[in-house]
Design an enzyme around this catalytic site. Structure first.
Site, mmCIF file in Angstrom:
data_model
loop_
_atom_site.group_PDB
_atom_site.id
_atom_site.type_symbol
_atom_site.label_atom_id
_atom_site.label_comp_id
_atom_site.label_asym_id
_atom_site.label_seq_id
_atom_site.Cartn_x
_atom_site.Cartn_y
_atom_site.Cartn_z
ATOM 1 C CE1 TYR A 70 2.944 11.182 -2.587
ATOM 2 C CE2 TYR A 70 2.382 13.142 -1.323
ATOM 3 C CZ TYR A 70 2.000 12.020 -2.024
ATOM 4 O OH TYR A 70 0.673 11.708 -2.168
ATOM 5 C CD GLN A 104 -4.528 0.716 -10.473
ATOM 6 O OE1 GLN A 104 -5.428 1.152 -9.768
ATOM 7 N NE2 GLN A 104 -4.343 -0.571 -10.640
ATOM 8 C CB VAL A 106 3.562 6.862 -7.859
ATOM 9 C CG1 VAL A 106 2.132 7.193 -8.240
ATOM 10 C CG2 VAL A 106 3.646 6.512 -6.358
ATOM 11 C CG HIS A 122 -2.862 6.324 -9.963
ATOM 12 N ND1 HIS A 122 -3.271 5.412 -9.027
ATOM 13 C CD2 HIS A 122 -3.888 6.426 -10.853
ATOM 14 C CE1 HIS A 122 -4.490 4.969 -9.331
ATOM 15 N NE2 HIS A 122 -4.874 5.561 -10.434
ATOM 16 C CB CYS A 130 7.170 24.586 -9.489
ATOM 17 S SG CYS A 130 6.347 25.493 -10.774
ATOM 18 C CB CYS A 158 10.074 26.555 -9.193
ATOM 19 S SG CYS A 158 10.198 26.644 -10.974
ATOM 20 C CB THR A 199 -4.599 -3.772 -9.498
ATOM 21 O OG1 THR A 199 -5.641 -2.835 -9.179
ATOM 22 C CG2 THR A 199 -4.958 -4.525 -10.757
ATOM 23 C CB SER A 200 -7.757 -4.140 -4.887
ATOM 24 O OG SER A 200 -7.672 -2.755 -5.131
HETATM 25 N N1 APR Z 1 1.691 -10.265 -6.220
HETATM 26 C C1 APR Z 1 0.529 -9.924 -6.855
HETATM 27 N N2 APR Z 1 -0.492 -9.298 -6.224
HETATM 28 C C2 APR Z 1 -0.353 -9.020 -4.930
HETATM 29 C C3 APR Z 1 0.819 -9.350 -4.212
HETATM 30 C C4 APR Z 1 1.870 -10.007 -4.910
HETATM 31 N N3 APR Z 1 3.002 -10.329 -4.302
HETATM 32 N N4 APR Z 1 0.666 -8.927 -2.936
HETATM 33 C C5 APR Z 1 -0.552 -8.350 -2.863
HETATM 34 N N5 APR Z 1 -1.167 -8.406 -4.056
HETATM 35 C C6 APR Z 1 -2.479 -7.894 -4.424
HETATM 36 C C7 APR Z 1 -3.491 -7.810 -3.297
HETATM 37 O O1 APR Z 1 -4.154 -9.043 -3.140
HETATM 38 C C8 APR Z 1 -4.428 -6.704 -3.787
HETATM 39 O O2 APR Z 1 -5.476 -7.249 -4.570
HETATM 40 O O3 APR Z 1 -2.308 -6.562 -4.853
HETATM 41 C C9 APR Z 1 -3.534 -5.849 -4.685
HETATM 42 C C10 APR Z 1 -3.209 -4.478 -4.109
HETATM 43 O O4 APR Z 1 -4.387 -3.743 -4.021
HETATM 44 P P1 APR Z 1 -4.400 -2.194 -3.593
HETATM 45 O O5 APR Z 1 -3.534 -2.015 -2.379
HETATM 46 O O6 APR Z 1 -5.821 -1.765 -3.550
HETATM 47 O O7 APR Z 1 -3.609 -1.497 -4.762
HETATM 48 P P2 APR Z 1 -4.091 -0.951 -6.162
HETATM 49 O O8 APR Z 1 -5.099 -1.858 -6.782
HETATM 50 O O9 APR Z 1 -2.848 -0.639 -6.917
HETATM 51 O O10 APR Z 1 -4.804 0.378 -5.734
HETATM 52 C C11 APR Z 1 -5.012 1.360 -6.686
HETATM 53 O O11 APR Z 1 -5.391 2.998 -4.958
HETATM 54 O O12 APR Z 1 -4.437 3.568 -2.919
HETATM 55 C C12 APR Z 1 -4.678 3.985 -4.237
HETATM 56 O O13 APR Z 1 -3.412 5.386 -5.641
HETATM 57 C C13 APR Z 1 -3.348 4.187 -4.911
HETATM 58 O O14 APR Z 1 -2.551 3.379 -7.014
HETATM 59 C C14 APR Z 1 -3.262 3.014 -5.870
HETATM 60 C C15 APR Z 1 -4.720 2.728 -6.172
#
Ligand code: APR
Length: 255
Positions: A70, A104, A106, A122, A130, A158, A199-200
């Protein structure tokens, strides 16, 4: 469909919205050069399973390995800058009555980009505390520390109770911060439009937020270069990078 007409459709969906929620994921940070959790597992970190770096059990077994991971990621995040899409969201917040970023991520980039109304579902890489009692630990004390890829770093203790320091992120098996969840869900219940960026849409419960807005019948605009499980259900699915789409959109929305 050309990109211009997708921008026009996104504008149409969002014009007049005054209670806006913006849900973001790792793709938002991508344009600033922040690797996703899994992408960061390169070099010497590649030998580990994610659960060996991001769980309470892992920390109990090897606090220096987990803390080193981290600290390394925190150093990496501090070396990058928020891209123009973050600044666009800050302009959007200033021009909207009720606004919330529910992220989501951090990495703290929304805050560094200027947004004020943010919930970090998240947790945060910067919010060290701590392990035993959750006493907050001032991250300024860690700024002189650095970690190389794969390097173990003994966590500091801590000052109140002597317990080792951990990052304030949500690990596998931990609950999301309840206050953040409550704020995000209430904001979506009251919103009149939602944007979902980078986000996926696979990780729950955050993935539930756009679905909740869709069930309410408010416009949902997705910005993501790739298709996701919700791309065919949202009002507008814009296949573009966050750093490109957001400035173009906000320049037209807020004049
Ligand atoms: N602009 C917009 N979207 C993008 C870009 C960009 N430049 N580059 C990639 N992406 C998209 C990808 O196509 C994908 O759909 O961002 C998404 C990232 O997906 P993940 O890596 O699954 O991230 P996330 O959805 O934030 O995952 C949620 O999973 O790994 C854990 O805790 C972690 O917070 C995270 C959580």
């Amino acid at each position: 469909m050309t990109e211009t007409s997708t921008l026009e459709r996104a504008l149409e969906a969002l014009t007049g919205a005054n209670r806006l929620v913006v849900v973001t994921g790792a793709g938002m940070s991508h344009d600033s050069g922040v690797p996703t959790f899994r992408d960061a597992m390169t070099g010497l970190w590649a030998q580990y399973d994610p659960h060996e770096l991001a769980s309470e059990d892992a920390y109990r077994r090897n606090p220096a390995r987990v803390f080193g991971w981290y600290l390394w990621r925190w150093c990496l995040v501090r070396s990058v800058e928020p891209h123009p899409g973050y600044h666009a969201l800050t302009r959007l917040e200033a021009g909207t009555d009720d606004f919330l970023v529910a992220t989501q991520n951090v990495d703290g980039l929304h805050s560094r980009g200027g947004n004020q109304r943010i919930v970090e579902l998240h947790g945060s890489l910067t919010a060290f505390r701590c392990f035993d009692n959750g006493h907050p630990y001032d991250s300024a004390k860690l700024e002189s520390l650095t970690a190389l890829s794969g390097e173990e770093v003994e966590p500091p203790r801590c000052q109140e109770c002597g317990s080792p320091i951990r990052p304030g992120v949500v690990w596998f098996g931990e609950s999301l911060p309840q206050m953040a969840v409550k704020q995000a869900w209430s904001a979506v219940a009251a919103c009149d439009a939602l944007m979902v960026i980078g986000t996926s849409a696979l990780v729950y419960p955050a993935a539930e937020l756009p679905s909740l807005a869709m069930r309410k019948g408010v416009p949902v605009v997705e910005i993501n270069p790739d298709l996701t499980p919700i791309s065919h259900e949202v009002t507008v699915s814009w296949s573009e990078r966050a750093a490109v789409a957001l400035p173009a959109l906000v320049d037209r929305l807020i004049q």
